[in-house]
Design a protein around this motif. Sequence first.
Motif, mmCIF file in Angstrom:
data_model
loop_
_atom_site.group_PDB
_atom_site.id
_atom_site.type_symbol
_atom_site.label_atom_id
_atom_site.label_comp_id
_atom_site.label_asym_id
_atom_site.label_seq_id
_atom_site.Cartn_x
_atom_site.Cartn_y
_atom_site.Cartn_z
ATOM 1 N N ALA A 113 0.752 -1.318 -0.333
ATOM 2 C CA ALA A 113 0.229 0.138 0.488
ATOM 3 C C ALA A 113 0.783 0.963 -0.102
ATOM 4 C CB ALA A 113 -0.716 0.291 1.239
ATOM 5 N N ARG A 114 0.455 2.432 -0.531
ATOM 6 C CA ARG A 114 0.926 3.728 -0.637
ATOM 7 C C ARG A 114 0.597 4.503 0.591
ATOM 8 N NH1 ARG A 114 4.608 1.091 -3.134
ATOM 9 N NH2 ARG A 114 4.420 1.520 -5.118
ATOM 10 N N VAL A 115 0.815 5.322 1.150
ATOM 11 C CA VAL A 115 0.498 6.239 1.859
ATOM 12 C C VAL A 115 0.822 8.059 1.608
ATOM 13 C CG1 VAL A 115 0.414 6.428 4.534
ATOM 14 C CG2 VAL A 115 0.216 4.590 3.662
ATOM 15 N N ILE A 116 -0.189 8.496 2.372
ATOM 16 C CA ILE A 116 -0.064 10.045 1.478
ATOM 17 C C ILE A 116 -0.659 10.973 2.442
ATOM 18 C CG2 ILE A 116 -0.964 12.074 0.260
ATOM 19 C CD1 ILE A 116 -1.306 10.380 -2.314
ATOM 20 N N VAL A 117 -0.133 11.779 3.363
ATOM 21 C CA VAL A 117 -0.294 12.766 4.638
ATOM 22 C C VAL A 117 -1.063 13.973 3.929
ATOM 23 C CG1 VAL A 117 0.176 13.979 6.048
ATOM 24 C CG2 VAL A 117 1.008 11.448 5.902
ATOM 25 N N LEU A 118 -1.847 14.397 3.964
ATOM 26 C CA LEU A 118 -2.611 15.153 3.061
ATOM 27 C C LEU A 118 -2.898 16.794 4.587
ATOM 28 C CD1 LEU A 118 -3.925 16.275 0.718
ATOM 29 C CD2 LEU A 118 -5.909 15.810 1.972
ATOM 30 N N ALA A 119 -1.791 17.367 4.496
ATOM 31 C CA ALA A 119 -2.070 18.710 5.162
ATOM 32 C C ALA A 119 -1.982 19.931 4.942
ATOM 33 C CB ALA A 119 -1.057 19.264 6.422
ATOM 34 N N ASP A 120 -2.358 21.405 5.936
ATOM 35 C CA ASP A 120 -3.077 22.240 5.254
ATOM 36 C C ASP A 120 -1.311 23.055 5.208
ATOM 37 O OD1 ASP A 120 -5.312 22.640 5.960
ATOM 38 O OD2 ASP A 120 -5.565 23.625 7.761
ATOM 39 N N HIS A 121 -0.075 22.009 5.661
ATOM 40 C CA HIS A 121 1.433 22.933 5.795
ATOM 41 C C HIS A 121 2.037 22.125 6.333
ATOM 42 C CE1 HIS A 121 0.535 24.043 9.760
ATOM 43 N NE2 HIS A 121 0.947 24.257 9.644
ATOM 44 N N PHE A 122 3.378 22.014 6.153
ATOM 45 C CA PHE A 122 4.294 20.615 6.716
ATOM 46 C C PHE A 122 5.735 21.699 6.771
ATOM 47 C CE2 PHE A 122 2.027 18.317 3.351
ATOM 48 C CZ PHE A 122 1.709 17.258 3.881
ATOM 49 N N ILE A 152 -0.999 12.177 -6.003
ATOM 50 C CA ILE A 152 -0.972 10.497 -6.385
ATOM 51 C C ILE A 152 -1.368 9.953 -7.330
ATOM 52 C CG2 ILE A 152 -3.539 8.862 -5.858
ATOM 53 C CD1 ILE A 152 -5.270 11.636 -5.087
ATOM 54 N N GLU A 153 -0.962 9.779 -8.019
ATOM 55 C CA GLU A 153 -0.639 9.295 -9.508
ATOM 56 C C GLU A 153 1.265 8.945 -9.111
ATOM 57 O OE1 GLU A 153 -2.086 10.848 -13.122
ATOM 58 O OE2 GLU A 153 -3.762 9.967 -13.199
ATOM 59 N N LEU A 154 1.582 9.802 -9.121
ATOM 60 C CA LEU A 154 3.338 9.617 -9.020
ATOM 61 C C LEU A 154 3.331 9.116 -7.700
ATOM 62 C CD1 LEU A 154 4.495 12.853 -9.582
ATOM 63 C CD2 LEU A 154 4.791 11.252 -11.309
ATOM 64 N N VAL A 155 3.027 8.764 -6.728
ATOM 65 C CA VAL A 155 3.201 8.235 -5.556
ATOM 66 C C VAL A 155 2.165 6.797 -5.494
ATOM 67 C CG1 VAL A 155 2.042 7.893 -3.430
ATOM 68 C CG2 VAL A 155 2.647 9.901 -3.856
ATOM 69 N N MET A 156 1.675 6.325 -6.075
ATOM 70 C CA MET A 156 1.284 5.356 -6.992
ATOM 71 C C MET A 156 2.067 4.261 -7.405
ATOM 72 S SD MET A 156 -1.366 4.606 -5.532
ATOM 73 C CE MET A 156 -1.528 2.820 -5.383
ATOM 74 N N GLU A 159 7.092 7.220 -7.073
ATOM 75 C CA GLU A 159 7.403 8.736 -6.542
ATOM 76 C C GLU A 159 7.119 9.081 -5.453
ATOM 77 O OE1 GLU A 159 9.887 9.710 -8.366
ATOM 78 O OE2 GLU A 159 9.464 7.915 -9.340
ATOM 79 N N ILE A 160 8.104 9.191 -4.812
ATOM 80 C CA ILE A 160 8.265 9.715 -3.502
ATOM 81 C C ILE A 160 7.692 11.944 -3.472
ATOM 82 C CG2 ILE A 160 8.940 10.456 -1.177
ATOM 83 C CD1 ILE A 160 8.683 8.205 -1.329
ATOM 84 N N VAL A 161 6.472 12.568 -2.842
ATOM 85 C CA VAL A 161 6.308 13.782 -3.544
ATOM 86 C C VAL A 161 6.200 14.480 -2.265
ATOM 87 C CG1 VAL A 161 4.156 14.754 -4.297
ATOM 88 C CG2 VAL A 161 4.805 12.668 -5.201
ATOM 89 N N VAL A 162 6.629 15.628 -2.212
ATOM 90 C CA VAL A 162 6.940 16.480 -1.390
ATOM 91 C C VAL A 162 6.093 18.274 -1.804
ATOM 92 C CG1 VAL A 162 8.600 14.968 0.188
ATOM 93 C CG2 VAL A 162 8.954 16.764 -1.616
ATOM 94 N N PRO A 163 5.619 18.905 -1.503
ATOM 95 C CA PRO A 163 5.511 20.050 -1.371
ATOM 96 C C PRO A 163 6.524 21.056 -1.949
ATOM 97 C CG PRO A 163 3.905 19.676 0.225
ATOM 98 C CD PRO A 163 5.114 18.346 -0.012
ATOM 99 N N SER A 164 6.334 21.472 -3.202
ATOM 100 C CA SER A 164 7.819 21.961 -4.487
ATOM 101 C C SER A 164 7.712 23.741 -2.555
ATOM 102 C CB SER A 164 7.062 22.960 -4.866
ATOM 103 O OG SER A 164 5.673 23.591 -5.336
ATOM 104 N N GLU A 165 6.803 23.972 -2.573
ATOM 105 C CA GLU A 165 7.375 24.810 -1.233
ATOM 106 C C GLU A 165 7.962 24.374 -0.061
ATOM 107 O OE1 GLU A 165 3.635 25.181 2.358
ATOM 108 O OE2 GLU A 165 3.893 26.853 0.016
ATOM 109 N N LEU A 166 8.185 23.187 0.297
ATOM 110 C CA LEU A 166 9.189 23.275 1.490
ATOM 111 C C LEU A 166 10.538 22.434 0.432
ATOM 112 C CD1 LEU A 166 9.110 21.551 4.042
ATOM 113 C CD2 LEU A 166 8.617 18.909 3.020
ATOM 114 N N VAL A 167 10.015 22.219 -0.312
ATOM 115 C CA VAL A 167 11.911 21.730 -1.231
ATOM 116 C C VAL A 167 12.545 22.727 -1.830
ATOM 117 C CG1 VAL A 167 13.008 20.623 -3.361
ATOM 118 C CG2 VAL A 167 10.670 20.081 -2.648
ATOM 119 N N LEU A 168 11.697 24.198 -2.167
ATOM 120 C CA LEU A 168 12.370 25.377 -1.819
ATOM 121 C C LEU A 168 12.871 25.966 -0.404
ATOM 122 C CD1 LEU A 168 9.567 27.098 -4.384
ATOM 123 C CD2 LEU A 168 12.074 26.700 -5.366
#
Length: 263
Positions: A113-122, A152-156, A159-168
């Motif tokens: 299974a894949r797990v995605i965390v959904l939040a207002d901010h990280f 979600i498609e990338l996670v499935m 891939e590991i997906v994180v918000p772009s603002e966090l990467v920046l």
Amino acid sequence: MMNRAALRIQLLSENCAMARLLDHAYQGHELVMSTAESCITRVHIYASSLLRTGVEQILDGTRFIVVDPALQSLSQPSALHKPAAELFILDGTDRPNEILDLIPELKAQNAAARVIVLADHFDIHAVALARHAGANGFCLTTSSRDVLVRSIELVMLGEIVVPSELVLAMIEDSIRSINCPPWPSPEKLINAAPRSPLSSRELEVLGWLREGAPNKVIARRLDMAEATVKVHVKAILRKIGAHNRAQAAIWAAYHLPLEAAIE
């Protein structure tokens, strides 16, 4: 004239051929149906009723099918025994600490299974902890429908997906930590004059940079080696004070004469 025996043999042969065609068609239909079913991703959502409703509306009409509508909170571990779920979406805003215990439990019940965390901010600390627990993706509740579905498609796909603002933010912290000189502002870049004159060949290359052409295309258009194009690009960036091709394209849009447009 065909006798009865020959006619019978011909009819049997035609019937066998038709039967084979029907059999192939049926097998093809089964393959299409099997492929379509294998593309369906069943989704379990552990979140508040409001967030769950929003996610259901976003995923409506996609291949991601929300199941188990009764599972609306993280306080129902007895419902975790269903290994058929392929994707778990967890609410990381209300109870971020609870998901750190839930993620390993979900993975133990269904390792694929894949797990995605959904939040207002990280923040990077929370992402690191959740990633260590086994989370595969982190998505913002403020994301558009297309961004969320694509994430979600990338996670499935693994891939590991994180918000772009966090990467920046991480990149900016890294730049500050190594005392890199700041990149020029758009205004400064636009108003900057070349540190030294550009050659006619460099102007040609710059014209193609303005068009967004890659080195391979520039080399073909200007009949030169790709390695030579790279040398010209490096010289152009140095002369105009740009850090990358995008900044060079911005500079060219304001400084390159219109008559130097690509033909």
